[in-house]
Design an enzyme around this catalytic site. Structure first.
Site, PDB file in Angstrom:
ATOM      1  N   CYS A 143     -48.227  20.153 -34.170  1.00 40.52           N
ATOM      2  CA  CYS A 143     -47.248  21.199 -34.441  1.00 40.52           C
ATOM      3  C   CYS A 143     -47.729  22.043 -35.631  1.00 40.52           C
ATOM      4  CB  CYS A 143     -45.885  20.556 -34.670  1.00 40.52           C
ATOM      5  SG  CYS A 143     -44.534  21.718 -34.920  1.00 40.52           S
ATOM      6  N   ASP A 176     -44.311  23.759 -23.143  1.00 38.15           N
ATOM      7  CA  ASP A 176     -44.197  24.270 -24.515  1.00 38.15           C
ATOM      8  C   ASP A 176     -44.437  25.782 -24.543  1.00 38.15           C
ATOM      9  OD1 ASP A 176     -44.140  24.630 -27.236  1.00 38.15           O
ATOM     10  OD2 ASP A 176     -45.885  23.376 -27.665  1.00 38.15           O
ATOM     11  N   HIS A 190     -43.530  20.148 -25.995  1.00 38.35           N
ATOM     12  CA  HIS A 190     -44.006  20.181 -27.371  1.00 38.35           C
ATOM     13  C   HIS A 190     -43.661  18.840 -28.014  1.00 38.35           C
ATOM     14  CE1 HIS A 190     -45.023  22.300 -31.151  1.00 38.35           C
ATOM     15  NE2 HIS A 190     -44.119  21.482 -31.692  1.00 38.35           N
TER      16      HIS A 190
END
Length: 296
Positions: free
Chosen positions: A186, A234, A265
């Site tokens: 991330c 995502d 994600h």
């Protein structure tokens, strides 16, 4: 976390959590939206317990594992917050120099999942170092909501300088072989892309998990090979990939991208229902193989 439970939760709940986790929605709005699902038959308790992290689930390698040694180490960061700290994990009984890998957390500080990733790398034979961006504020506070707010209040450019300083600190480890890899998730995926771009010769290999690219004006510096992991569902991160890939191709940067079918994600993070065990295990094995190939 069972794949059966993941299938039961509607995709919009994952999308709302992603928006909430990245600052696009406050907690009150997030819970209100989840409540709309509860009104049509979904259990609010199941939804919140599944989507919000449970770090008891994330320990794959114990901190007491006899094959590794974990310590906290500080490093100088004169262009960042003056001093940083991270979680250093080394294999016990090392013989000869070892490759070193920087582990970069998400947008909420050095939580137990990221520490476990560092231990997994040490267990596989690497020297791993996981800095905590929140060290200037006292460190990861023990919960993600507070950690996310703390990291948001830190100056982004100083955080970047702290991780740059951490990378150089780790690259100079006396038992390292001089080759530095980086893996991040991330925000950490973004940071891997940033470190690859900010100094051409810093990284020997980078593995961004669902991370956005560095600023366009930095990308001409990228030389290190990249292994890119993306989740098929995502949308927020994936929409940045075509432009980034175009630059990597133009620059002849060696890269491989894998888009994991049905994955959200955060699919590697085993503390929430977004965890996709099959895809996470494949992605992690590819990561280890890539580091062994590029950092030996």
């Amino acid at each position: 976390m069972s794949n059966h439970l993941q299938r039961e939760i509607p995709q919009e709940a994952f999308d709302w959590y992603d928006e909430y986790a990245h600052g696009g929605m406050d907690r009150r709005t997030f819970l209100k939206k989840l409540g709309s699902l509860a009104a049509v038959g979904y259990s609010m308790t199941v939804l919140t317990s599944a989507l919000l992290p449970n770090y008891a689930l994330a320990e794959q390698v114990s901190f007491n594992d006899p094959e590794i040694l974990a310590t906290y180490e500080t490093f100088a960061s004169p262009l960042g917050h003056d001093e940083g700290q991270g979680y250093l994990v080394v294999p016990k009984n090392m013989s000869g120099p070892r490759p070193v890998v920087l582990v970069v957390h998400e947008n909420r500080g050095l939580n137990p999942y990221i520490k476990d990733v560092a231990r997994r790398l040490a267990k596989a034979g690497f020297i791993a170092f996981a800095p905590d961006a929140l060290f200037p504020l006292g460190g990861y506070p023990g919960n993600d909501d507070e950690g996310r707010a703390m990291q948001k209040n830190l100056e982004r450019s100083k955080i970047e300088q702290d991780f740059l300083a951490a990378a150089k600190f780790l690259k100079g480890h006396p038992q390292g072989n001089g080759k530095l890899g980086a893996v991040g998730f991330c925000f950490g995926g973004y940071m891997v892309n940033y470190l690859a771009a900010v100094e051409s010769n810093l990284l020997s290999a980078g593995v961004p998990f669902y991370g956005t690219p560095a600023a366009a004006e930095l990308r001409d510096n990228i030389k290190s090979p990249l292994l890119v992991h993306l989740g098929e569902l995502d949308e927020r991160v994936n929409k940045t990939w075509p432009d980034y890939e175009k630059d990597l191709k133009r620059l002849n940067v060696p890269y491989t991208v894998h888009v994991y079918k049905g994955a959200n994600h955060g699919f590697h993070n085993d503390s929430t229902v977004r965890y996709d065990k099959a895809n996470a295990e494949v992605a992690w094995q590819r990561t280890l193989d890539f580091f062994k190939e590029t950092l030996s």
